[in-house]
Design a protein around this motif. Structure first.
Motif, mmCIF file in Angstrom:
data_model
loop_
_atom_site.group_PDB
_atom_site.id
_atom_site.type_symbol
_atom_site.label_atom_id
_atom_site.label_comp_id
_atom_site.label_asym_id
_atom_site.label_seq_id
_atom_site.Cartn_x
_atom_site.Cartn_y
_atom_site.Cartn_z
ATOM 1 N N UNK A 16 56.884 20.453 14.141
ATOM 2 C CA UNK A 16 58.150 20.597 14.014
ATOM 3 C C UNK A 16 58.718 19.263 14.175
ATOM 4 N N UNK A 17 58.749 18.295 13.160
ATOM 5 C CA UNK A 17 59.030 16.989 13.383
ATOM 6 C C UNK A 17 60.360 16.651 13.232
ATOM 7 N N UNK A 18 61.221 17.646 12.571
ATOM 8 C CA UNK A 18 62.749 17.600 12.755
ATOM 9 C C UNK A 18 63.360 17.748 14.110
ATOM 10 N N UNK A 19 62.660 18.241 14.802
ATOM 11 C CA UNK A 19 63.330 18.482 16.114
ATOM 12 C C UNK A 19 62.525 17.698 17.269
ATOM 13 N N UNK A 20 61.295 17.578 17.010
ATOM 14 C CA UNK A 20 60.324 16.830 18.327
ATOM 15 C C UNK A 20 59.509 15.850 17.675
ATOM 16 N N UNK A 26 53.506 19.035 21.293
ATOM 17 C CA UNK A 26 54.665 19.597 21.723
ATOM 18 C C UNK A 26 55.280 20.178 20.182
ATOM 19 N N UNK A 27 55.287 19.314 19.312
ATOM 20 C CA UNK A 27 55.834 19.605 18.111
ATOM 21 C C UNK A 27 55.030 20.909 17.251
ATOM 22 N N UNK A 28 53.855 20.645 17.502
ATOM 23 C CA UNK A 28 52.960 21.685 16.626
ATOM 24 C C UNK A 28 53.020 22.948 17.520
ATOM 25 N N UNK A 29 52.913 22.971 18.595
ATOM 26 C CA UNK A 29 53.211 24.186 19.505
ATOM 27 C C UNK A 29 54.676 25.028 19.027
ATOM 28 N N UNK A 30 55.662 24.108 18.987
ATOM 29 C CA UNK A 30 56.943 24.520 18.165
ATOM 30 C C UNK A 30 56.920 25.008 16.857
ATOM 31 N N UNK A 31 56.087 24.521 16.216
ATOM 32 C CA UNK A 31 55.824 25.012 14.802
ATOM 33 C C UNK A 31 55.203 26.275 14.769
ATOM 34 N N UNK A 32 54.364 26.589 15.502
ATOM 35 C CA UNK A 32 53.745 27.992 15.666
ATOM 36 C C UNK A 32 54.575 28.952 16.269
ATOM 37 N N UNK A 33 55.627 28.637 17.100
ATOM 38 C CA UNK A 33 56.434 29.513 17.776
ATOM 39 C C UNK A 33 57.321 29.967 16.571
ATOM 40 N N UNK A 34 57.623 28.938 15.709
ATOM 41 C CA UNK A 34 58.609 29.319 14.605
ATOM 42 C C UNK A 34 58.154 29.712 13.480
ATOM 43 N N UNK A 103 42.760 20.700 16.149
ATOM 44 C CA UNK A 103 41.937 21.952 15.713
ATOM 45 C C UNK A 103 41.720 23.150 16.610
ATOM 46 N N UNK A 104 41.565 22.795 18.090
ATOM 47 C CA UNK A 104 41.518 23.860 19.092
ATOM 48 C C UNK A 104 42.782 24.863 19.059
ATOM 49 N N UNK A 105 43.864 23.955 18.845
ATOM 50 C CA UNK A 105 45.287 24.649 18.919
ATOM 51 C C UNK A 105 45.398 25.755 17.934
ATOM 52 N N UNK A 245 55.666 21.682 2.327
ATOM 53 C CA UNK A 245 55.522 20.922 3.830
ATOM 54 C C UNK A 245 56.981 20.779 3.937
ATOM 55 N N UNK A 246 57.410 20.919 5.363
ATOM 56 C CA UNK A 246 58.608 20.741 5.788
ATOM 57 C C UNK A 246 58.771 20.248 6.955
ATOM 58 N N UNK A 247 59.814 19.362 7.307
ATOM 59 C CA UNK A 247 60.112 19.099 8.956
ATOM 60 C C UNK A 247 60.844 20.182 9.827
ATOM 61 N N UNK A 248 61.115 21.069 9.073
ATOM 62 C CA UNK A 248 61.840 22.232 9.838
ATOM 63 C C UNK A 248 61.268 23.601 9.532
ATOM 64 N N UNK A 249 60.156 23.858 10.059
ATOM 65 C CA UNK A 249 59.453 25.289 9.474
ATOM 66 C C UNK A 249 60.201 26.466 9.785
ATOM 67 N N UNK A 250 60.831 26.502 11.068
ATOM 68 C CA UNK A 250 61.598 27.820 11.367
ATOM 69 C C UNK A 250 62.898 27.999 10.498
ATOM 70 N N UNK A 251 63.660 26.959 10.091
ATOM 71 C CA UNK A 251 64.863 27.100 9.350
ATOM 72 C C UNK A 251 64.330 27.265 7.914
ATOM 73 N N UNK A 252 63.415 26.685 7.548
ATOM 74 C CA UNK A 252 62.730 26.985 6.154
ATOM 75 C C UNK A 252 62.384 28.298 5.935
#
Length: 259
Positions: A16-20, A26-34, A103-105, A245-252
């Motif tokens: 989630x590189x648009x926000x983190x 942390x950016x990948x964990x946020x993307x999964x949450x979104x 990968x483990x994430x 591919x997007x920097x804002x996965x949740x919004x998209x």
């Protein structure tokens, strides 16, 4: 009756590189949450042969260090901060992210998320990057999926030679040939290297919207990068792009699901 296209699957570009900070855990964990359907990363080799997730040849932009990734050991990179450079109020210090950790994430996540791995070229290590990547995927049982549809990993590159190396060594792994030119992607290059998908930029897709149908006619999916603006997201949806591919996965994802 007109067919309603299936919505594109959302791939978090460098997390989630648009926000983190990009390429941080942390950016990948946020993307999964979104609710991202996939995660995208770039990989490079350190001087001692480890695959780390970083886009640039140099670490100057995204860390507290300087120099080429290929001239640093993993230990020297681990001493640096790859998070505090980001302007977000939520950005925190972060260590370099290894491909193993990412990968483990993905494998620990409850949903079957795909990991899109881009190998960067040209690099001083040449085809060793793909060799080390396939070795890593083999350790996790990801290099030989039962079929391309059930693969958890997709390998991508702007280098046709890199895509060919992966297809030759791991024929069931999906691959994406990235590029800016419609003639390159829609012509013989993708066929020659056996790419299962083509990856135009959103700019190229605006110029050549027929590329999606041409790829589909050849049995290939389409992966489009980097898609952040609402009009661009709608264009990909209307054209039938498979993955964006997007920097804002949740919004998209919200925009795609609110049609």
């Amino acid at each position: 009756m007109s067919r309603i296209p299936r919505r594109p699957r959302v791939v978090a570009h460098r997390g989630a590189s648009g926000t983190l900070p990009e390429h941080t855990l942390a950016a990948y964990e946020q993307a999964l949450r979104e609710g991202a359907d996939g995660l995208e990363c770039d990989v490079r080799l350190t001087s001692d042969g480890h695959l780390v997730c970083t886009h640039d040849r140099r670490i100057d932009r995204t860390s507290t260090g300087t120099g080429l990734v290929s001239e640093h050991t993993l230990d020297s990179l681990s001493d640096l901060d790859f998070g505090s450079w980001h302007p977000s109020d939520d950005a925190e210090p972060a260590g370099v992210l290894t491909l193993d950790t990412l990968i483990e994430l993905v494998l620990d996540h409850k949903a079957p998320t795909k990991l899109f791995i881009e190998t960067k070229h040209p690099v001083r290590y040449g085809g060793l990057v793909e060799s080390r990547l396939l070795g890593t995927l083999s350790r996790y049982g990801l290099a030989t999926p039962p079929s391309a549809n059930h693969a958890r990993v997709v390998v991508m590159s702007f280098s046709a030679a890199a895509v060919w190396r992966v297809r030759r060594s791991a024929p069931l792994l999906p691959t994406v040939l990235l590029g800016e030119m419609s003639r390159y992607l829609g012509g013989g290059a993708a066929m020659t290297v056996g790419a299962t998908a083509v990856g135009p930029s959103i700019r190229a897709l605006h110029r050549h919207p027929d590329l999606v149908d041409r790829a589909a006619a050849a049995g290939r999916a389409t992966y489009c990068w980097t898609v952040d603006e609402p009009d661009d997201i709608r264009l990909c949806r209307d054209l039938g792009v498979g993955w964006i591919a997007t920097n804002h996965p949740g919004r998209t994802r919200e925009l795609l699901e609110a049609r």
